[in-house]
Design a protein around this motif. Sequence first.
Motif, PDB file in Angstrom:
ATOM      1  N   PRO A  97       0.806  -1.230   0.000  1.00  0.00           N
ATOM      2  CA  PRO A  97       0.000   0.000   0.000  1.00  0.00           C
ATOM      3  C   PRO A  97       0.834   1.273   0.000  1.00  0.00           C
ATOM      4  O   PRO A  97       0.350   2.337  -0.379  1.00  0.00           O
ATOM      5  N   LYS A  98       2.074   1.200   0.474  1.00  0.00           N
ATOM      6  CA  LYS A  98       2.973   2.353   0.540  1.00  0.00           C
ATOM      7  C   LYS A  98       2.266   3.580   1.138  1.00  0.00           C
ATOM      8  O   LYS A  98       1.754   3.523   2.243  1.00  0.00           O
ATOM      9  N   ASP A  99       2.191   4.697   0.360  1.00  0.00           N
ATOM     10  CA  ASP A  99       1.609   5.933   0.903  1.00  0.00           C
ATOM     11  C   ASP A  99       0.219   6.223   0.339  1.00  0.00           C
ATOM     12  O   ASP A  99      -0.217   7.387   0.309  1.00  0.00           O
ATOM     13  N   ALA A 100      -0.492   5.218  -0.123  1.00  0.00           N
ATOM     14  CA  ALA A 100      -1.848   5.439  -0.636  1.00  0.00           C
ATOM     15  C   ALA A 100      -2.740   5.994   0.472  1.00  0.00           C
ATOM     16  O   ALA A 100      -2.745   5.482   1.596  1.00  0.00           O
ATOM     17  N   GLY A 101      -3.481   7.033   0.162  1.00  0.00           N
ATOM     18  CA  GLY A 101      -4.348   7.655   1.155  1.00  0.00           C
ATOM     19  C   GLY A 101      -3.670   8.713   1.991  1.00  0.00           C
ATOM     20  O   GLY A 101      -4.316   9.338   2.834  1.00  0.00           O
ATOM     21  N   HIS A 102      -2.368   8.945   1.775  1.00  0.00           N
ATOM     22  CA  HIS A 102      -1.667  10.008   2.486  1.00  0.00           C
ATOM     23  C   HIS A 102      -1.788  11.294   1.668  1.00  0.00           C
ATOM     24  O   HIS A 102      -1.621  11.271   0.439  1.00  0.00           O
ATOM     25  N   ILE A 103      -2.050  12.412   2.322  1.00  0.00           N
ATOM     26  CA  ILE A 103      -2.281  13.669   1.601  1.00  0.00           C
ATOM     27  C   ILE A 103      -1.644  14.840   2.337  1.00  0.00           C
ATOM     28  O   ILE A 103      -1.370  14.771   3.542  1.00  0.00           O
ATOM     29  N   PHE A 104      -1.402  15.909   1.587  1.00  0.00           N
ATOM     30  CA  PHE A 104      -1.161  17.239   2.127  1.00  0.00           C
ATOM     31  C   PHE A 104      -2.422  18.045   1.801  1.00  0.00           C
ATOM     32  O   PHE A 104      -2.924  17.958   0.675  1.00  0.00           O
ATOM     33  N   ILE A 105      -2.905  18.825   2.748  1.00  0.00           N
ATOM     34  CA  ILE A 105      -4.213  19.455   2.574  1.00  0.00           C
ATOM     35  C   ILE A 105      -4.145  20.926   2.943  1.00  0.00           C
ATOM     36  O   ILE A 105      -3.380  21.337   3.827  1.00  0.00           O
ATOM     37  N   GLN A 106      -4.943  21.717   2.240  1.00  0.00           N
ATOM     38  CA  GLN A 106      -4.982  23.167   2.444  1.00  0.00           C
ATOM     39  C   GLN A 106      -6.426  23.637   2.346  1.00  0.00           C
ATOM     40  O   GLN A 106      -7.196  23.135   1.527  1.00  0.00           O
ATOM     41  N   GLY A 107      -6.784  24.604   3.189  1.00  0.00           N
ATOM     42  CA  GLY A 107      -8.118  25.183   3.126  1.00  0.00           C
ATOM     43  C   GLY A 107      -9.139  24.509   4.011  1.00  0.00           C
ATOM     44  O   GLY A 107     -10.342  24.710   3.815  1.00  0.00           O
ATOM     45  N   VAL A 108      -8.702  23.713   5.008  1.00  0.00           N
ATOM     46  CA  VAL A 108      -9.650  23.088   5.930  1.00  0.00           C
ATOM     47  C   VAL A 108     -10.252  24.168   6.824  1.00  0.00           C
ATOM     48  O   VAL A 108      -9.510  24.922   7.466  1.00  0.00           O
ATOM     49  N   PRO A 109     -11.585  24.310   6.859  1.00  0.00           N
ATOM     50  CA  PRO A 109     -12.196  25.356   7.695  1.00  0.00           C
ATOM     51  C   PRO A 109     -11.757  25.238   9.159  1.00  0.00           C
ATOM     52  O   PRO A 109     -11.815  24.168   9.758  1.00  0.00           O
ATOM     53  N   GLY A 110     -11.281  26.364   9.709  1.00  0.00           N
ATOM     54  CA  GLY A 110     -10.880  26.406  11.108  1.00  0.00           C
ATOM     55  C   GLY A 110      -9.505  25.845  11.389  1.00  0.00           C
ATOM     56  O   GLY A 110      -9.118  25.722  12.557  1.00  0.00           O
ATOM     57  N   LYS A 111      -8.707  25.533  10.354  1.00  0.00           N
ATOM     58  CA  LYS A 111      -7.397  24.940  10.559  1.00  0.00           C
ATOM     59  C   LYS A 111      -6.357  25.715   9.755  1.00  0.00           C
ATOM     60  O   LYS A 111      -6.593  26.037   8.584  1.00  0.00           O
TER      61      LYS A 111
END
Length: 686
Positions: free
Chosen positions: A514-528
């Motif tokens: 599976p390695k890094d499947a489902g791993h993300i960098f995220i931007q724009g999460v409300p309140g974060k």
Amino acid sequence: MATPLPEERPTLTLVPPPATPVYKEQSEPGRPAWIESARTVAARTNRIASLALLPHTVRGYRQLGRRWIDRFHDDYPQMIASTNRAIREAAGDVNQEARLKEHRAQLREEYRRHRLLYSGKTAGVAGAVAGGVGFGAVTGSLWIDVVAALGAWGIGAFHGRDRDKPSTEEVLGLPAEETVRGHGSVTLDDLPEGAKPFPIRRAETPQQAAICVLLAMAAEGVPVVEVWDVERQPWGWQCKVRVSEGTPEAIITKAGGLETRFDLPANGVRPQPMVERRACAILRLVEGDPFATAPGLPYRPPLSMSITDRFRIGTSVGGDPLEVSLAGVMGLWVAASGGGKTGILQALAEGTTACYDNITIDLDPFGDGLEDLGDAVRLTARTNEQIEATLLFFLVMAKARARLRKKLGMGRKWKASREHPAITIFFDEFPKATELAKELAIALMLVGRKELIQVEFASQGATTAYLQQNIAQMIALKGVGPCKTGDTRAVFGDDAVREGWLPHKLSPATDTDPKDAGHIFIQGVPGKPDEPIEYAVHEAPSETLRKLAAERKAAGLLEPDQDSLRAMPDVDLPDIGMPLPKLRTWEQLLRLCGAEPPEGAAAEGAARVVVEDAVTVMEKQGVDRMKTEALLLALRDYGSAYLAWTVDDLKARLKEAGAGSPETLGRIGDEQNPRGYKLAKLASLL
């Protein structure tokens, strides 16, 4: 003799000039002489103590005491506390809790043995020293006691010496602000002379880990000057670092060389620049799986939350929860083949399908979309015709809601409720849609936010080669998994890599790993805050998702509100420069997509046509109810097909459509309680 000038004339006054005062040192009035004497003695004592380095000696033994305490605990309390936190977060996952509790018991046993061993060593050294001093005292050997005292004084003075180097400001005599070092700070001046870089696995204490980080970075030419807040984690080490020039970009540039110095696997050095301190970064040295102790998917009963609530979909590499709210939030989710895009969308839809005020829509022109959650999805579109008809329907609904908000007293934004639900559309494989579908989706993206009709786009790439238009940076919420460097820059900006956004360093899954499947960098999460930190999205087994979907379907799926549906025919179709398909009703759209019609909806055929015509004539006359006889007359005026109909014919057709028999309507004109049909009931059949 010349007359003197005015300024030369003597001043005439009866008050004699004051005498020139003669100052001499004297004690402050009212202060006894013995106080002055005590102050003088104290000053001389402090001067003698300073010359004898007594403050250095005291400070040295304080530092030795702190080192002894650090080595006595050896990070075990922190590791046990981290395990306790992981146990609390794993609530509901019995197997994970059992493993963590076993690990905690092992840590506690190791901690107990370590304290016994270290206490024994300390007692042995203390006994030897006390024995030597005692031997000198018993035998009357003054020299032994003097040598022991000088040795104790020298050790304390050496460890308490001032190691700070004068700054440029101090050398030039300029004022300089005091710099407060972080907790457990280690600087370049604290490095042992002649020390060389060594693998991080040889570090046993936070101070050793800090020295390891400083040596490795100095060897790679990274201008780091301070390391602090070093913590031992189940997966490796975490600390904060500060550079003296430039930005932490130097750490990102030298990551490959640092991994060799630390003897870590690929992508084992994970820097996270700190937004609040430009020169600093959180550095994680990853030896194992940082998400091994992350909690599993929490159970959310049907209709248990609102679309405005935040719900957990993942965990950060530092152990913090990733919680999102999709109300009025357009999203873009990018991951290459094998990057876990389907799992990411299912984690989001698992939350939206548990809401009592949201309708989930699934669009995918190429694949299976939300797959295991299909039963909890109200409408699923796969063909080009279905997708285009669905997007046009909700684009027109968004325009209708914009005109309804004031009438319903909602203000500037649509307010989600059971009676007026939000709409969340998941559009997977967006690049493979038709040109018309793309134009409709982008138009909906521009106007749907305030009306709580939000679209979550998903794609294998984020450049214009995939999306055709540069919409990646126009969308508020953006999550990127394993991808290409160009995708990182297309989503997060041209300087994204320098600032620590590194999803392109993640590895997509293979058939066996599976390695890094489902791993993300995220931007724009409300309140974060927008921080370049890696998250892992919770992946639930297919069986679990299918069970949840069945429960939610049994609890009942929502339908669009009648206010929006009735307002749609009065809205002009959008002008996007392309021919548009026929605008279908909600029931027609459901049948086109193979979904079940609403409970009690009229079937297709002649009976349904009568219901549609009856609703039309009532709306044209602006009434919400009509007697059966009056309705028949209105229908005769509306269409010639009704000219030969009788009242009984009309009742039979409406009963066949599901309207039932005429009901009492209340007072109408002079009639007290006539029988007929209500607009709301007939409209609900459509």
